[in-house]
Write a protein that holds these residues in place. Structure first.
Motif, mmCIF file in Angstrom:
data_model
loop_
_atom_site.group_PDB
_atom_site.id
_atom_site.type_symbol
_atom_site.label_atom_id
_atom_site.label_comp_id
_atom_site.label_asym_id
_atom_site.label_seq_id
_atom_site.Cartn_x
_atom_site.Cartn_y
_atom_site.Cartn_z
ATOM 1 N N TYR A 159 0.845 -1.188 0.000
ATOM 2 C CA TYR A 159 0.000 0.000 0.000
ATOM 3 C C TYR A 159 0.882 1.240 0.000
ATOM 4 O O TYR A 159 1.878 1.305 0.711
ATOM 5 C CB TYR A 159 -0.930 -0.012 1.215
ATOM 6 C CG TYR A 159 -1.837 -1.211 1.196
ATOM 7 C CD1 TYR A 159 -3.016 -1.183 0.470
ATOM 8 C CD2 TYR A 159 -1.491 -2.381 1.857
ATOM 9 C CE1 TYR A 159 -3.833 -2.292 0.414
ATOM 10 C CE2 TYR A 159 -2.314 -3.494 1.805
ATOM 11 C CZ TYR A 159 -3.482 -3.443 1.079
ATOM 12 O OH TYR A 159 -4.291 -4.537 1.015
ATOM 13 N N THR A 161 1.369 5.491 0.307
ATOM 14 C CA THR A 161 0.865 6.695 0.935
ATOM 15 C C THR A 161 1.452 7.893 0.213
ATOM 16 O O THR A 161 2.672 7.950 0.050
ATOM 17 C CB THR A 161 1.280 6.746 2.415
ATOM 18 O OG1 THR A 161 0.819 5.566 3.056
ATOM 19 C CG2 THR A 161 0.709 7.947 3.097
ATOM 20 N N PRO A 162 0.676 8.829 -0.238
ATOM 21 C CA PRO A 162 -0.780 8.817 -0.226
ATOM 22 C C PRO A 162 -1.304 7.812 -1.247
ATOM 23 O O PRO A 162 -0.685 7.571 -2.276
ATOM 24 C CB PRO A 162 -1.167 10.252 -0.611
ATOM 25 C CG PRO A 162 -0.002 10.749 -1.412
ATOM 26 C CD PRO A 162 1.210 10.053 -0.856
ATOM 27 N N SER A 163 -2.461 7.242 -0.946
ATOM 28 C CA SER A 163 -3.008 6.178 -1.794
ATOM 29 C C SER A 163 -3.341 6.668 -3.195
ATOM 30 O O SER A 163 -3.371 5.875 -4.142
ATOM 31 C CB SER A 163 -4.246 5.563 -1.131
ATOM 32 O OG SER A 163 -5.244 6.558 -0.961
ATOM 33 N N THR A 164 -3.563 7.952 -3.354
ATOM 34 C CA THR A 164 -3.915 8.502 -4.668
ATOM 35 C C THR A 164 -2.754 8.470 -5.653
ATOM 36 O O THR A 164 -2.951 8.679 -6.850
ATOM 37 C CB THR A 164 -4.413 9.947 -4.525
ATOM 38 O OG1 THR A 164 -3.415 10.707 -3.835
ATOM 39 C CG2 THR A 164 -5.723 10.008 -3.767
ATOM 40 N N VAL A 165 -1.549 8.191 -5.178
ATOM 41 C CA VAL A 165 -0.389 8.172 -6.064
ATOM 42 C C VAL A 165 -0.530 7.097 -7.141
ATOM 43 O O VAL A 165 -0.052 7.282 -8.259
ATOM 44 C CB VAL A 165 0.918 8.017 -5.254
ATOM 45 C CG1 VAL A 165 1.120 6.603 -4.786
ATOM 46 C CG2 VAL A 165 2.108 8.486 -6.046
ATOM 47 N N ASP A 177 -3.022 6.427 -8.845
ATOM 48 C CA ASP A 177 -3.825 6.951 -9.953
ATOM 49 C C ASP A 177 -2.947 7.533 -11.063
ATOM 50 O O ASP A 177 -3.402 7.696 -12.194
ATOM 51 C CB ASP A 177 -4.774 8.051 -9.462
ATOM 52 C CG ASP A 177 -5.802 7.538 -8.470
ATOM 53 O OD1 ASP A 177 -6.155 6.342 -8.542
ATOM 54 O OD2 ASP A 177 -6.252 8.332 -7.630
ATOM 55 N N LEU A 204 -8.132 -0.293 -11.217
ATOM 56 C CA LEU A 204 -7.893 0.912 -10.423
ATOM 57 C C LEU A 204 -9.190 1.587 -9.997
ATOM 58 O O LEU A 204 -9.373 1.928 -8.835
ATOM 59 C CB LEU A 204 -7.021 1.880 -11.218
ATOM 60 C CG LEU A 204 -6.490 3.100 -10.494
ATOM 61 C CD1 LEU A 204 -5.739 2.710 -9.243
ATOM 62 C CD2 LEU A 204 -5.586 3.893 -11.408
ATOM 63 N N ASN A 216 -9.432 -0.090 -6.610
ATOM 64 C CA ASN A 216 -8.341 0.760 -6.151
ATOM 65 C C ASN A 216 -7.017 0.008 -6.003
ATOM 66 O O ASN A 216 -6.300 0.170 -5.034
ATOM 67 C CB ASN A 216 -8.709 1.472 -4.848
ATOM 68 C CG ASN A 216 -7.836 2.705 -4.625
ATOM 69 O OD1 ASN A 216 -7.394 3.335 -5.578
ATOM 70 N ND2 ASN A 216 -7.597 3.032 -3.377
ATOM 71 N N THR A 256 2.002 19.072 -1.455
ATOM 72 C CA THR A 256 0.688 18.465 -1.261
ATOM 73 C C THR A 256 -0.141 19.339 -0.325
ATOM 74 O O THR A 256 0.378 20.270 0.307
ATOM 75 C CB THR A 256 0.822 17.063 -0.645
ATOM 76 O OG1 THR A 256 1.384 17.205 0.677
ATOM 77 C CG2 THR A 256 1.714 16.152 -1.488
#
Length: 187
Positions: free
Chosen positions: A11, A13-17, A19, A44, A48, A79
């Protein structure tokens, strides 16, 4: 929320990376201990997650560094979390900062514009920051040479020469220069 990793799941952090990743991107974990290649991003949107292929196996611990060349071109300099930290620093009159991933003088200047009275030391930790060191020095109070991070992008045998050049440039500009004290694996 926090998730635990296992032998099949990692996983970020940040999880949006994730994308920002595309098939073919190479992801280096924990100073090249593991190398992954993005294979499939079709899950995705729904689940996710992305699928990668392990190119180099190894052990990775918690909270280790992740590097992907294509991400540095897509990620913002700061950020939302960084911007909140600056506001908190202003509130408590914290003025000294060592900034990671500053690859140009313009990025350092953006921080200086956010907090004009700050004292900024930019970490030189990428090939791009080495190339743009004069602009970085012009907009900062000094640099911190991170030999370990630099060794991800520059061959280890060239690090002493690059370090010497960076020290000379900082001295010529009358700026402070610090060198990260952790030793390279081969030293």
């Amino acid at each position: 929320f926090k998730r635990n990793c296992d032998s099949k799941n990692i996983y970020f952090t940040p999880s949006t990376v994730i994308d920002l990743l595309i098939p073919g991107d190479l992801i280096s974990l924990d100073f090249n201990s593991v190398l992954l290649r993005v294979e499939n991003i079709s899950e995705l949107g729904d689940k996710n997650y992305i699928k990668t292929r392990v190119l180099i196996e190894g052990a990775v611990g918690n909270n280790k560094g992740v590097h992907c060349d294509n991400l540095t071109k897509k990620l913002p300099s700061f950020t939302d979390k960084d911007l909140k930290a600056v506001e908190l620093a202003k509130k408590y009159n914290i003025k000294h900062f060592t900034l990671s991933f500053m690859n140009s003088g313009a990025e350092v200047k953006k921080f200086k514009d956010l907090y004009p009275s700050s004292i900024i030391y930019a970490k030189v930790e990428t090939r791009k920051s080495v190339k743009n060191v004069l602009g970085i020095l012009e907009n900062s109070d000094g640099i911190l040479i991170d030999r370990g991070d630099l060794s991800r992008e520059i061959p280890i045998q060239k690090i002493p020469l690059v370090q010497k050049i960076l020290i000379n440039e900082a001295n010529l500009c009358g700026k402070d220069v610090f060198i990260a004290s952790n030793l390279l694996e081969t030293m």
